[in-house]
Design a protein around this motif. Structure first.
Motif, PDB file in Angstrom:
ATOM      1  N   ARG A   1       0.835  -1.211   0.000  1.00 59.93           N
ATOM      2  CA  ARG A   1       0.000   0.000   0.000  1.00 59.93           C
ATOM      3  C   ARG A   1       0.863   1.252   0.000  1.00 59.93           C
ATOM      4  O   ARG A   1       0.586   2.215  -0.731  1.00 59.93           O
ATOM      5  CB  ARG A   1      -0.955   0.000   1.198  1.00 59.93           C
ATOM      6  N   HIS A   2       1.922   1.249   0.809  1.00 58.87           N
ATOM      7  CA  HIS A   2       2.829   2.403   0.866  1.00 58.87           C
ATOM      8  C   HIS A   2       3.521   2.607  -0.484  1.00 58.87           C
ATOM      9  O   HIS A   2       3.589   3.732  -1.004  1.00 58.87           O
ATOM     10  CB  HIS A   2       3.855   2.215   1.982  1.00 58.87           C
ATOM     11  N   ARG A   3       4.020   1.519  -1.077  1.00 61.70           N
ATOM     12  CA  ARG A   3       4.667   1.616  -2.386  1.00 61.70           C
ATOM     13  C   ARG A   3       3.684   2.126  -3.434  1.00 61.70           C
ATOM     14  O   ARG A   3       4.032   2.980  -4.255  1.00 61.70           O
ATOM     15  CB  ARG A   3       5.214   0.251  -2.793  1.00 61.70           C
ATOM     16  N   ALA A   4       2.459   1.626  -3.401  1.00 60.84           N
ATOM     17  CA  ALA A   4       1.449   2.058  -4.371  1.00 60.84           C
ATOM     18  C   ALA A   4       1.170   3.553  -4.225  1.00 60.84           C
ATOM     19  O   ALA A   4       1.000   4.259  -5.221  1.00 60.84           O
ATOM     20  CB  ALA A   4       0.170   1.250  -4.187  1.00 60.84           C
ATOM     21  N   LYS A   5       1.155   4.031  -2.989  1.00 69.12           N
ATOM     22  CA  LYS A   5       0.924   5.459  -2.762  1.00 69.12           C
ATOM     23  C   LYS A   5       2.067   6.284  -3.341  1.00 69.12           C
ATOM     24  O   LYS A   5       1.838   7.286  -4.024  1.00 69.12           O
ATOM     25  CB  LYS A   5       0.779   5.721  -1.257  1.00 69.12           C
ATOM     26  N   VAL A   6       3.294   5.830  -3.097  1.00 73.63           N
ATOM     27  CA  VAL A   6       4.471   6.543  -3.605  1.00 73.63           C
ATOM     28  C   VAL A   6       4.478   6.540  -5.135  1.00 73.63           C
ATOM     29  O   VAL A   6       4.806   7.551  -5.766  1.00 73.63           O
ATOM     30  CB  VAL A   6       5.770   5.902  -3.057  1.00 73.63           C
ATOM     31  N   GLU A   7       4.089   5.417  -5.747  1.00 74.91           N
ATOM     32  CA  GLU A   7       4.133   5.282  -7.208  1.00 74.91           C
ATOM     33  C   GLU A   7       2.812   5.665  -7.880  1.00 74.91           C
ATOM     34  O   GLU A   7       2.668   5.490  -9.089  1.00 74.91           O
ATOM     35  CB  GLU A   7       4.521   3.846  -7.577  1.00 74.91           C
ATOM     36  N   HIS A   8       1.866   6.167  -7.094  1.00 74.27           N
ATOM     37  CA  HIS A   8       0.562   6.601  -7.617  1.00 74.27           C
ATOM     38  C   HIS A   8      -0.166   5.477  -8.362  1.00 74.27           C
ATOM     39  O   HIS A   8      -0.645   5.665  -9.473  1.00 74.27           O
ATOM     40  CB  HIS A   8       0.704   7.838  -8.518  1.00 74.27           C
ATOM     41  N   VAL A   9      -0.217   4.314  -7.716  1.00 75.37           N
ATOM     42  CA  VAL A   9      -0.924   3.158  -8.274  1.00 75.37           C
ATOM     43  C   VAL A   9      -2.179   2.936  -7.438  1.00 75.37           C
ATOM     44  O   VAL A   9      -2.103   2.822  -6.220  1.00 75.37           O
ATOM     45  CB  VAL A   9      -0.038   1.893  -8.247  1.00 75.37           C
TER      46      VAL A   9
END
Length: 152
Positions: free
Chosen positions: A134-142
């Motif tokens: 979830r954190h990675r998706a937020k950073v990568e705008h996914v």
């Protein structure tokens, strides 16, 4: 169909299928560390029924490989893979969470073989991994909740 084996006749064999069949045949010699030339000679002198069996396996392997979607460097593909990974992970974690709850309630319906502490730790790790995704998706705008058009 052949009267002897009741197998359907083999489809046309190309060089790719022949190479895979020989490789599958050679795997039985791999543990003995046989020389590849020896394996090739064995294959060349094998009976037709042996060839047919390995060719059928090779055709099945190649058909499965051809159906598999190749990994692509396309930007959208990694986002969809992340979504699928997240959905699969959260679904598995949910099933494990439900099982642990049924265990706690005494309604599990079967005897656990694995220690409950290990299963609880597994769920903790799965939840932490979901948080990282979830954190990675937020950073990568996914958007992890977005559905692929093929699955809608």
């Amino acid at each position: 169909m052949s009267e002897e084996t009741l197998e359907p006749p083999l489809p046309p064999i190309d060089a790719r299928a022949e190479a895979v069949a020989e490789r599958l045949f050679g795997l039985k010699f791999a543990l003995r560390k046989d020389d590849p030339k020896h394996i090739h000679d064995e294959w060349e002198h094998a009976a037709d029924w042996i060839h047919d069996g390995y060719l059928r396996q090779a055709i099945e392997v190649l058909a499965t490989a051809d159906q598999a979607q190749p990994a692509s460097a396309d930007e959208g593909d990694y986002e969809e893979r992340m979504r699928v990974e997240y959905r699969d992970l959260t679904a598995r974690a949910g099933r494990l969470r439900d099982m642990l709850q049924r265990y706690a309630d005494g309604t599990l319906g079967f005897e656990l073989v694995c220690p409950i502490g290990l299963l609880s730790r597994q769920l903790d790790v799965m939840d932490e991994y979901a948080n990282l995704l979830r954190h990675r998706a937020k950073v990568e705008h996914v958007d992890l909740e977005k559905q692929d058009s093929a699955t809608e």
